[in-house]
Write an enzyme that holds these catalytic residues in place. Structure first.
Site, PDB file in Angstrom:
ATOM      1  N   GLU A  25     -17.641  53.744   1.832  1.00  0.00           N
ATOM      2  CA  GLU A  25     -16.803  52.637   1.392  1.00  0.00           C
ATOM      3  C   GLU A  25     -16.177  51.942   2.585  1.00  0.00           C
ATOM      4  O   GLU A  25     -15.840  52.596   3.589  1.00  0.00           O
ATOM      5  CB  GLU A  25     -15.675  53.123   0.469  1.00  0.00           C
ATOM      6  CG  GLU A  25     -16.103  53.543  -0.911  1.00  0.00           C
ATOM      7  CD  GLU A  25     -14.928  53.963  -1.774  1.00  0.00           C
ATOM      8  OE1 GLU A  25     -13.816  54.095  -1.221  1.00  0.00           O
ATOM      9  OE2 GLU A  25     -15.120  54.164  -2.981  1.00  0.00           O
ATOM     10  N   HIS A  52      -5.685  62.508   4.384  1.00  0.00           N
ATOM     11  CA  HIS A  52      -6.133  61.890   3.127  1.00  0.00           C
ATOM     12  C   HIS A  52      -5.693  62.696   1.906  1.00  0.00           C
ATOM     13  O   HIS A  52      -6.269  62.540   0.834  1.00  0.00           O
ATOM     14  CB  HIS A  52      -7.656  61.711   3.125  1.00  0.00           C
ATOM     15  CG  HIS A  52      -8.196  61.058   4.354  1.00  0.00           C
ATOM     16  ND1 HIS A  52      -7.846  59.784   4.737  1.00  0.00           N
ATOM     17  CD2 HIS A  52      -9.036  61.526   5.311  1.00  0.00           C
ATOM     18  CE1 HIS A  52      -8.461  59.481   5.866  1.00  0.00           C
ATOM     19  NE2 HIS A  52      -9.172  60.517   6.232  1.00  0.00           N
ATOM     20  N   ARG A 104      -8.470  64.149 -15.668  1.00  0.00           N
ATOM     21  CA  ARG A 104      -7.484  65.212 -15.880  1.00  0.00           C
ATOM     22  C   ARG A 104      -6.092  64.663 -15.577  1.00  0.00           C
ATOM     23  O   ARG A 104      -5.949  63.578 -15.033  1.00  0.00           O
ATOM     24  CB  ARG A 104      -7.771  66.387 -14.946  1.00  0.00           C
ATOM     25  CG  ARG A 104      -7.864  65.966 -13.484  1.00  0.00           C
ATOM     26  CD  ARG A 104      -8.185  67.132 -12.555  1.00  0.00           C
ATOM     27  NE  ARG A 104      -8.519  66.689 -11.221  1.00  0.00           N
ATOM     28  CZ  ARG A 104      -7.663  66.384 -10.267  1.00  0.00           C
ATOM     29  NH1 ARG A 104      -6.361  66.457 -10.521  1.00  0.00           N
ATOM     30  NH2 ARG A 104      -8.066  66.021  -9.069  1.00  0.00           N
TER      31      ARG A 104
END
Length: 537
Positions: free
Chosen positions: A78, A113, A170
């Protein structure tokens, strides 16, 4: 997502995972770019790459991390959005076609991250943007006919453009901040939906009240690039309060091993507004004590007090870009009062066997702190008064303390006519202490008593000895015995708490000792590789 008109980051997600195709795709996307595991998230299998020269090395590491964490080495690429915010939307959907969103969470405070502080609502999102994000999240959930609790993650750039990152099917670690500002039990909702019931509320009935912030307490050393830590919990005292929620599953004498995520607890608070929530979270952290190994409590407190955080201007790369501004990201040095307290604790242990009616003679003690050796002279003067002296940076330090009270995990001392109470824990010849309220930097410290330790002479080849800096598993062994290596060549990859670190050669030379093998578990300070500094004939 594109078909559902959800904005997406430009990238590559083809099934062709060959190095050739990946390199071609990286060249088309341009740098900086992100490599991400396709089968899972949480920061694992994720690498930021700034140049093509570093692409293949990071691709290999991301694949290995992804395989170990998720059982698949497939990755996507990305375009990296630098200086963006991590914004996520909580969605709930039932089997009757009703899907709603429950506001947003700002998860921009990250290291490696991975999130460390989350809050709701986001200080960067107004009502109009909240509606745009929420409606895009609902479209994303409906596009895959989703039922249940889900989390749609977006990246928000400086121009308020947002891009879809991923959907986690979730509830997430940070769902309590949403529960606090909505007053809803999302776990109960999830179970009700699973039982075939309809959503209890509709979108128009969702109300957001106040501000909630959550901090993750991690077993890690921020001053060593957040290196995971292992050990035994000697003392655990979570903060309490009506507006404080503590989610944890830890207890004293529990072992924190290298086989699980380093997160130990979540501290969540709810205030009438963001400033009150920041104050409450700081109070909760200051009054939470965990001893037995290093963790990130002090760094969390420093981050909460940073001007940019208080102003609500944190981005995903903030900690990396501003690392020099954080005291707790630098190598620790003990403050004089900490050395003195450690000396008193050690001398108390050593002097419990015998009673004296005279002064205790001067004794030498060697304490090891972060590889720094400190020779301390300590003498009991009278009525539990102690004089502690040592040389630091060619200057003699002398402190006088009085021991007021001592229990198993609490110590009260008098320093400069003021009494201070602090928690401590003893593990063999190690002392852990939390000096919050007494010192301004590096509250959590540990000392090791090496008074009677064997003296080890420094070897001319000691800079070629590579030891493990944590407990973990060797997931890749890149060298063999008698092999010649250059400085910074990859020796091995060590995984601890699902985080991988590349161990590089500190010097050029020949590997003369390699007492390890792949897939082997190693302990802290265990010898990994010994390199003799010479060149191939």
């Amino acid at each position: 997502m594109k078909k559902a008109k959800v904005p997406c980051v430009p990238g590559y997600d083809d099934t062709d995972q060959s190095n050739k195709s990946m390199n071609q795709a990286a060249g088309k996307i341009g740098f900086p770019l992100m490599i991400k595991a396709a089968a899972g998230g949480g920061g694992r299998g994720m690498r930021l790459v700034n140049t093509m020269e570093n692409f293949q090395e990071n691709l290999n590491l991301a694949r290995q991390e992804a395989l170990n964490a998720f059982g698949s080495e497939e990755v996507i690429l990305e375009k990296a959005i630098i200086g963006g915010r991590h914004i996520e939307i909580q969605v709930m959907a039932d089997q009757f076609g009703s899907t709603i969103y429950l506001g947003e969470r700002d998860c921009s405070s990250q290291r490696r991250h991975q999130k460390i502080i989350e809050e709701a609502p986001s200080p960067a999102v107004d009502e109009n943007l909240r509606q745009q994000l929420g409606e895009a999240a609902v479209r994303a959930a409906k596009a895959c006919h989703y039922i249940g609790a889900g989390t749609i993650e977006f990246l928000l750039d400086a121009e308020q453009n947002f891009y879809f990152l991923e959907m986690n099917t979730r509830l997430q670690v940070e769902h309590p901040v949403t529960e606090m500002i909505t007053g809803l039990d999302l776990v109960a909702w999830q179970l009700q939906i699973a039982q075939g019931e309809a959503l209890p509320l509709q979108q128009s009935e969702i109300q957001l009240t106040g501000h909630a912030i959550e901090a993750r307490l991690y077993a890690e050393d921020p001053s060593q690039n957040f290196l995971p830590q292992t050990g035994t919990i000697s003392h655990w005292h979570p903060a309490k309060g009506d507006l404080i929620r503590m989610d944890h599953g830890i207890a004293e004498l529990q072992t924190v091993s290298a086989y699980y995520d380093p997160m130990l607890a979540k501290i969540i608070v709810h205030g009438h507004h963001r400033q009150e929530a920041i104050r409450l979270l700081s109070y909760a952290l200051e009054n939470t004590y965990l001893l037995g190994f290093l963790h990130n409590k002090s760094f969390l407190l420093e981050l909460l007090a940073h001007r940019k955080f208080i102003e609500g201007q944190i981005t995903t790369d903030f900690i990396t870009q501003h690392s020099e501004e954080f005291i707790h990201l630098k190598q620790k040095s003990p403050q004089p009062i900490q050395v003195a307290i450690a000396a008193v604790l050690f001398i108390q242990k050593n002097n419990t066997q015998a009673w004296r009616n005279t002064k205790v003679p001067q004794e030498k003690m060697l304490a090891l702190f972060c590889q720094q050796k400190i020779f301390v002279r300590i003498q009991q003067m009278h009525d539990r008064h102690y004089r502690i002296a040592w040389t630091d940076k060619n200057q003699e330090e002398i402190l006088n303390l009085k021991l007021i009270k001592q229990t198993k995990n609490r110590l009260t001392i008098q320093f400069n006519q003021v009494n201070y109470t602090l928690p401590y824990a003893r593990q063999g010849n190690q002392i852990f202490m939390d000096t919050s309220g007494l010192t301004t930097t590096h509250h959590l410290m540990y000392f090791e008593d090496q008074t009677y330790a064997e003296i080890v002479e420094e070897s001319s080849h000691s800079n070629g000895i590579v030891k493990s800096n944590t407990e973990g598993m060797i997931v890749q062994l890149a060298v063999t015995l008698n092999q010649y290596v250059q400085k910074n060549d990859l020796l091995l990859t060590l995984e601890a708490m699902k985080i991988q670190q590349a161990i590089l050669a500190p010097i050029a030379g020949k590997i003369i000792d390699l007492p390890i093998q792949g897939n082997q578990t190693v302990k802290r300070n265990q010898l990994l590789v010994h390199i003799e500094a010479n060149s191939p004939k």
